[in-house]
Scaffold this motif. Sequence first.
Motif, PDB file in Angstrom:
ATOM      1  N   ASN A 112       0.734  -1.204  -0.127  1.00 21.17           N
ATOM      2  CA  ASN A 112       0.108  -0.013  -0.083  1.00 21.17           C
ATOM      3  C   ASN A 112       0.978   1.400   0.036  1.00 21.17           C
ATOM      4  O   ASN A 112       1.631   1.321   0.945  1.00 21.17           O
ATOM      5  N   ALA A 113       0.889   2.091  -1.082  1.00 18.00           N
ATOM      6  CA  ALA A 113       1.670   3.294  -1.242  1.00 18.00           C
ATOM      7  C   ALA A 113       1.441   4.238  -0.111  1.00 18.00           C
ATOM      8  O   ALA A 113       2.670   4.975   0.308  1.00 18.00           O
ATOM      9  N   LEU A 114       0.241   4.559   0.118  1.00 20.86           N
ATOM     10  CA  LEU A 114       0.168   5.477   1.161  1.00 20.86           C
ATOM     11  C   LEU A 114       0.607   5.016   2.612  1.00 20.86           C
ATOM     12  O   LEU A 114       1.323   5.943   3.378  1.00 20.86           O
ATOM     13  N   LEU A 115       0.324   3.939   3.086  1.00 18.20           N
ATOM     14  CA  LEU A 115       1.033   3.429   4.241  1.00 18.20           C
ATOM     15  C   LEU A 115       2.645   3.344   4.114  1.00 18.20           C
ATOM     16  O   LEU A 115       3.119   3.602   5.118  1.00 18.20           O
ATOM     17  N   ARG A 116       2.936   2.799   3.026  1.00 13.04           N
ATOM     18  CA  ARG A 116       4.035   2.595   2.923  1.00 13.04           C
ATOM     19  C   ARG A 116       5.170   4.050   2.984  1.00 13.04           C
ATOM     20  O   ARG A 116       6.273   4.185   3.779  1.00 13.04           O
ATOM     21  N   TYR A 161      -5.635  -8.175   9.845  1.00 14.33           N
ATOM     22  CA  TYR A 161      -6.515  -8.926  10.750  1.00 14.33           C
ATOM     23  C   TYR A 161      -5.679  -9.890  11.570  1.00 14.33           C
ATOM     24  O   TYR A 161      -4.583  -9.864  11.317  1.00 14.33           O
ATOM     25  N   VAL A 162      -6.217 -10.246  12.679  1.00 12.66           N
ATOM     26  CA  VAL A 162      -5.656 -11.373  13.348  1.00 12.66           C
ATOM     27  C   VAL A 162      -5.548 -12.755  12.793  1.00 12.66           C
ATOM     28  O   VAL A 162      -6.624 -13.279  12.371  1.00 12.66           O
ATOM     29  N   GLU A 163      -4.435 -13.177  12.156  1.00 12.56           N
ATOM     30  CA  GLU A 163      -4.188 -14.521  11.418  1.00 12.56           C
ATOM     31  C   GLU A 163      -3.357 -15.362  12.508  1.00 12.56           C
ATOM     32  O   GLU A 163      -2.143 -15.181  12.209  1.00 12.56           O
ATOM     33  N   GLU A 164      -4.148 -16.013  12.899  1.00 12.69           N
ATOM     34  CA  GLU A 164      -3.400 -16.928  13.951  1.00 12.69           C
ATOM     35  C   GLU A 164      -2.190 -17.895  13.381  1.00 12.69           C
ATOM     36  O   GLU A 164      -1.112 -17.757  13.906  1.00 12.69           O
ATOM     37  N   THR A 165      -2.802 -18.343  12.432  1.00  9.38           N
ATOM     38  CA  THR A 165      -1.600 -19.363  11.579  1.00  9.38           C
ATOM     39  C   THR A 165      -0.301 -18.557  11.368  1.00  9.38           C
ATOM     40  O   THR A 165       0.748 -19.081  11.654  1.00  9.38           O
ATOM     41  N   ASP A 185      -3.772  -0.950  12.418  1.00 12.26           N
ATOM     42  CA  ASP A 185      -4.329   0.038  12.724  1.00 12.26           C
ATOM     43  C   ASP A 185      -3.466   0.461  14.086  1.00 12.26           C
ATOM     44  O   ASP A 185      -3.630   1.749  14.592  1.00 12.26           O
ATOM     45  N   ARG A 186      -2.744  -0.245  14.605  1.00 11.49           N
ATOM     46  CA  ARG A 186      -1.809   0.090  15.653  1.00 11.49           C
ATOM     47  C   ARG A 186      -0.625   1.135  15.238  1.00 11.49           C
ATOM     48  O   ARG A 186      -0.328   1.729  16.171  1.00 11.49           O
ATOM     49  N   VAL A 187      -0.565   1.130  13.982  1.00  9.77           N
ATOM     50  CA  VAL A 187       0.717   2.159  13.378  1.00  9.77           C
ATOM     51  C   VAL A 187       0.399   3.591  13.537  1.00  9.77           C
ATOM     52  O   VAL A 187       0.915   4.271  13.904  1.00  9.77           O
ATOM     53  N   GLY A 188      -1.326   3.992  13.442  1.00 10.56           N
ATOM     54  CA  GLY A 188      -1.509   5.192  13.548  1.00 10.56           C
ATOM     55  C   GLY A 188      -1.578   5.454  15.109  1.00 10.56           C
ATOM     56  O   GLY A 188      -1.713   6.739  15.237  1.00 10.56           O
ATOM     57  N   ARG A 189      -1.252   4.719  16.117  1.00 16.01           N
ATOM     58  CA  ARG A 189      -0.985   5.113  17.760  1.00 16.01           C
ATOM     59  C   ARG A 189       0.461   5.138  17.523  1.00 16.01           C
ATOM     60  O   ARG A 189       1.105   4.220  17.832  1.00 16.01           O
ATOM     61  N   VAL A 190       1.185   6.200  17.043  1.00 14.86           N
ATOM     62  CA  VAL A 190       2.681   6.401  16.775  1.00 14.86           C
ATOM     63  C   VAL A 190       3.542   6.062  17.758  1.00 14.86           C
ATOM     64  O   VAL A 190       4.326   5.190  17.724  1.00 14.86           O
ATOM     65  N   ASP A 191       3.084   6.562  19.116  1.00 14.48           N
ATOM     66  CA  ASP A 191       4.126   5.874  20.355  1.00 14.48           C
ATOM     67  C   ASP A 191       4.021   4.653  20.368  1.00 14.48           C
ATOM     68  O   ASP A 191       5.286   3.963  20.847  1.00 14.48           O
ATOM     69  N   GLU A 192       2.894   3.759  20.532  1.00  8.54           N
ATOM     70  CA  GLU A 192       2.743   2.520  20.664  1.00  8.54           C
ATOM     71  C   GLU A 192       3.520   1.699  19.514  1.00  8.54           C
ATOM     72  O   GLU A 192       4.259   0.810  19.743  1.00  8.54           O
ATOM     73  N   PHE A 193       3.562   2.323  18.256  1.00 11.69           N
ATOM     74  CA  PHE A 193       3.977   1.401  17.264  1.00 11.69           C
ATOM     75  C   PHE A 193       5.586   1.670  17.387  1.00 11.69           C
ATOM     76  O   PHE A 193       6.592   0.780  17.204  1.00 11.69           O
ATOM     77  N   ALA A 209       6.848  -8.120  20.642  1.00  8.35           N
ATOM     78  CA  ALA A 209       5.788  -7.256  20.496  1.00  8.35           C
ATOM     79  C   ALA A 209       4.725  -7.798  19.923  1.00  8.35           C
ATOM     80  O   ALA A 209       4.573  -7.683  18.675  1.00  8.35           O
ATOM     81  N   LEU A 210       3.658  -8.339  20.790  1.00  4.81           N
ATOM     82  CA  LEU A 210       2.449  -8.826  20.029  1.00  4.81           C
ATOM     83  C   LEU A 210       1.398  -7.820  20.475  1.00  4.81           C
ATOM     84  O   LEU A 210       1.248  -7.252  21.362  1.00  4.81           O
ATOM     85  N   ASP A 211       0.393  -7.617  19.226  1.00  2.18           N
ATOM     86  CA  ASP A 211      -0.607  -6.642  19.550  1.00  2.18           C
ATOM     87  C   ASP A 211      -1.704  -7.393  20.469  1.00  2.18           C
ATOM     88  O   ASP A 211      -1.558  -8.535  20.454  1.00  2.18           O
ATOM     89  N   PRO A 212      -2.153  -6.663  21.420  1.00  6.04           N
ATOM     90  CA  PRO A 212      -3.064  -7.074  22.441  1.00  6.04           C
ATOM     91  C   PRO A 212      -4.049  -7.915  21.725  1.00  6.04           C
ATOM     92  O   PRO A 212      -4.412  -8.826  22.208  1.00  6.04           O
ATOM     93  N   GLU A 213      -4.635  -7.690  20.674  1.00 10.07           N
ATOM     94  CA  GLU A 213      -5.854  -8.466  19.947  1.00 10.07           C
ATOM     95  C   GLU A 213      -5.255  -9.677  19.499  1.00 10.07           C
ATOM     96  O   GLU A 213      -5.947 -10.701  19.590  1.00 10.07           O
ATOM     97  N   VAL A 214      -4.064  -9.800  19.098  1.00 13.50           N
ATOM     98  CA  VAL A 214      -3.469 -11.051  18.925  1.00 13.50           C
ATOM     99  C   VAL A 214      -3.257 -12.037  20.119  1.00 13.50           C
ATOM    100  O   VAL A 214      -3.616 -13.230  19.977  1.00 13.50           O
TER     101      VAL A 214
END
Length: 213
Positions: free
Chosen positions: A9-13, A85-89, A108-116, A129-134
């Motif tokens: 994704n060019a915008l995110l990149r 998404y959360v992809e367990e495999t 969407d965690r990237v948008g939380r700059v300090d956390e990222f 560093a695992l996402d809390p949702e993961v």
Amino acid sequence: MRVVIAEDNALLREGLVLLLTSVGHEVAAVAATGPEVLPALLEHRPDVAVLDVRMPPGFRDEGLRAALAARERLPELPVLVLSQYVEETYAAELLGAGASGVGYLLKDRVGRVDEFLDALERVAAGGTALDPEVVTELLTRRADPLDSLTPREREALHLMAEGRDNATIGALMSISDRAVSKHIGNVFLKLGLPPSDSGHRRVLAVLAYLNKG
């Protein structure tokens, strides 16, 4: 810190490039397709790689496969994987390849700059560093063996799996260091995992448990 970014994704990149350079990091290379990733990692040998799971041409697991291949050639390469998404495999496969210096965050965690940025630095330093949702997804899918844990012990396990140290766990749970140590000791006793004074080893043990099929 030198970083290689793999994101189609060019915008995110470009947003990642701007964010990282604005805080003083060097972006050594960017990749927009799966086949570009491994050569970039082997050529630049960055301090950390930030990789999307699904990339062209197949939009399946190209980014993850590149990360696994790179870690076979460069075992110490820290890798922070981003996913929509959360992809367990995918999470289990990456962690199963060696939990040192790995991270798995939802995009969407990237948008939380300090956390990222905190997660990126933790992974680059050899931590996890695992996402809390993961973490929640992994714990839920393997709920039965965890039934013996008290709610507070489960909370401590959850925070350990995210890569939190004792001081942070104590602050987040509003308990003393001694209470944290007690909860951690109980977690490992109940799960049959050897206790350790090393935060990094504790996280590896928790992740090893989560990866059991």
